[in-house]
Design a protein around this motif. Structure first.
Motif, PDB file in Angstrom:
ATOM      1  N   SER A  41       0.834  -1.211   0.000  1.00  0.00           N
ATOM      2  CA  SER A  41       0.000   0.000   0.000  1.00  0.00           C
ATOM      3  C   SER A  41       0.868   1.260   0.000  1.00  0.00           C
ATOM      4  O   SER A  41       0.548   2.237  -0.679  1.00  0.00           O
ATOM      5  N   ARG A  42       1.969   1.256   0.738  1.00  0.00           N
ATOM      6  CA  ARG A  42       2.873   2.412   0.761  1.00  0.00           C
ATOM      7  C   ARG A  42       3.543   2.600  -0.597  1.00  0.00           C
ATOM      8  O   ARG A  42       3.730   3.727  -1.057  1.00  0.00           O
ATOM      9  N   ILE A  43       3.896   1.503  -1.244  1.00  0.00           N
ATOM     10  CA  ILE A  43       4.545   1.578  -2.550  1.00  0.00           C
ATOM     11  C   ILE A  43       3.574   2.089  -3.604  1.00  0.00           C
ATOM     12  O   ILE A  43       3.932   2.894  -4.456  1.00  0.00           O
ATOM     13  N   ASP A  48       4.583   5.645  -9.015  1.00  0.00           N
ATOM     14  CA  ASP A  48       5.685   5.382  -9.947  1.00  0.00           C
ATOM     15  C   ASP A  48       5.302   4.362 -11.008  1.00  0.00           C
ATOM     16  O   ASP A  48       6.069   4.112 -11.921  1.00  0.00           O
ATOM     17  N   GLY A  49       4.170   3.767 -10.888  1.00  0.00           N
ATOM     18  CA  GLY A  49       3.792   2.687 -11.783  1.00  0.00           C
ATOM     19  C   GLY A  49       4.138   1.353 -11.161  1.00  0.00           C
ATOM     20  O   GLY A  49       5.131   1.239 -10.432  1.00  0.00           O
ATOM     21  N   LYS A  50       3.339   0.361 -11.445  1.00  0.00           N
ATOM     22  CA  LYS A  50       3.510  -0.946 -10.802  1.00  0.00           C
ATOM     23  C   LYS A  50       4.836  -1.609 -11.180  1.00  0.00           C
ATOM     24  O   LYS A  50       5.551  -2.101 -10.317  1.00  0.00           O
ATOM     25  N   PHE A  51       5.176  -1.584 -12.461  1.00  0.00           N
ATOM     26  CA  PHE A  51       6.401  -2.252 -12.909  1.00  0.00           C
ATOM     27  C   PHE A  51       7.634  -1.584 -12.311  1.00  0.00           C
ATOM     28  O   PHE A  51       8.537  -2.252 -11.796  1.00  0.00           O
ATOM     29  N   MET A  56      12.189  -1.310  -8.543  1.00  0.00           N
ATOM     30  CA  MET A  56      12.913  -0.513  -7.550  1.00  0.00           C
ATOM     31  C   MET A  56      12.946  -1.216  -6.190  1.00  0.00           C
ATOM     32  O   MET A  56      13.943  -1.148  -5.478  1.00  0.00           O
ATOM     33  N   THR A  57      11.861  -1.904  -5.824  1.00  0.00           N
ATOM     34  CA  THR A  57      11.851  -2.648  -4.566  1.00  0.00           C
ATOM     35  C   THR A  57      12.806  -3.834  -4.636  1.00  0.00           C
ATOM     36  O   THR A  57      13.516  -4.122  -3.666  1.00  0.00           O
TER      37      THR A  57
END
Length: 71
Positions: A41-43, A48-51, A56-57
């Motif tokens: 949820s924080r991301i 930034d977009g899902k992909f 990035m994670t």
């Protein structure tokens, strides 16, 4: 770290070191996937977009997630 793991997959180091790197790589990617699921949820609030968020994670892990809290 990711470059060393990728190099090991493409042209394996010799002996136990290769096996240790493979195990470490599985643990590392599992931890980052767990982080993504845990902080999803924080991301998503970063827009930034899902992909891009997934990538990035996987690369930066908690550093990327904590950066979203500051903005």
């Amino acid at each position: 770290m990711w470059a060393i793991l990728a190099f090991n997959l493409l042209s394996s180091f010799d002996g136990w070191f290769s096996t240790a790197l493979n195990i470490f790589g599985v643990i590392l990617i599992s931890a980052h996937i767990f982080e993504y699921v845990l902080y999803q949820s924080r991301i998503k609030n970063k827009n930034d977009g899902k992909f891009k968020s997934i990538i990035m994670t996987l690369i930066f892990g908690i550093l990327y997630i904590n950066n979203s809290r500051r903005k």
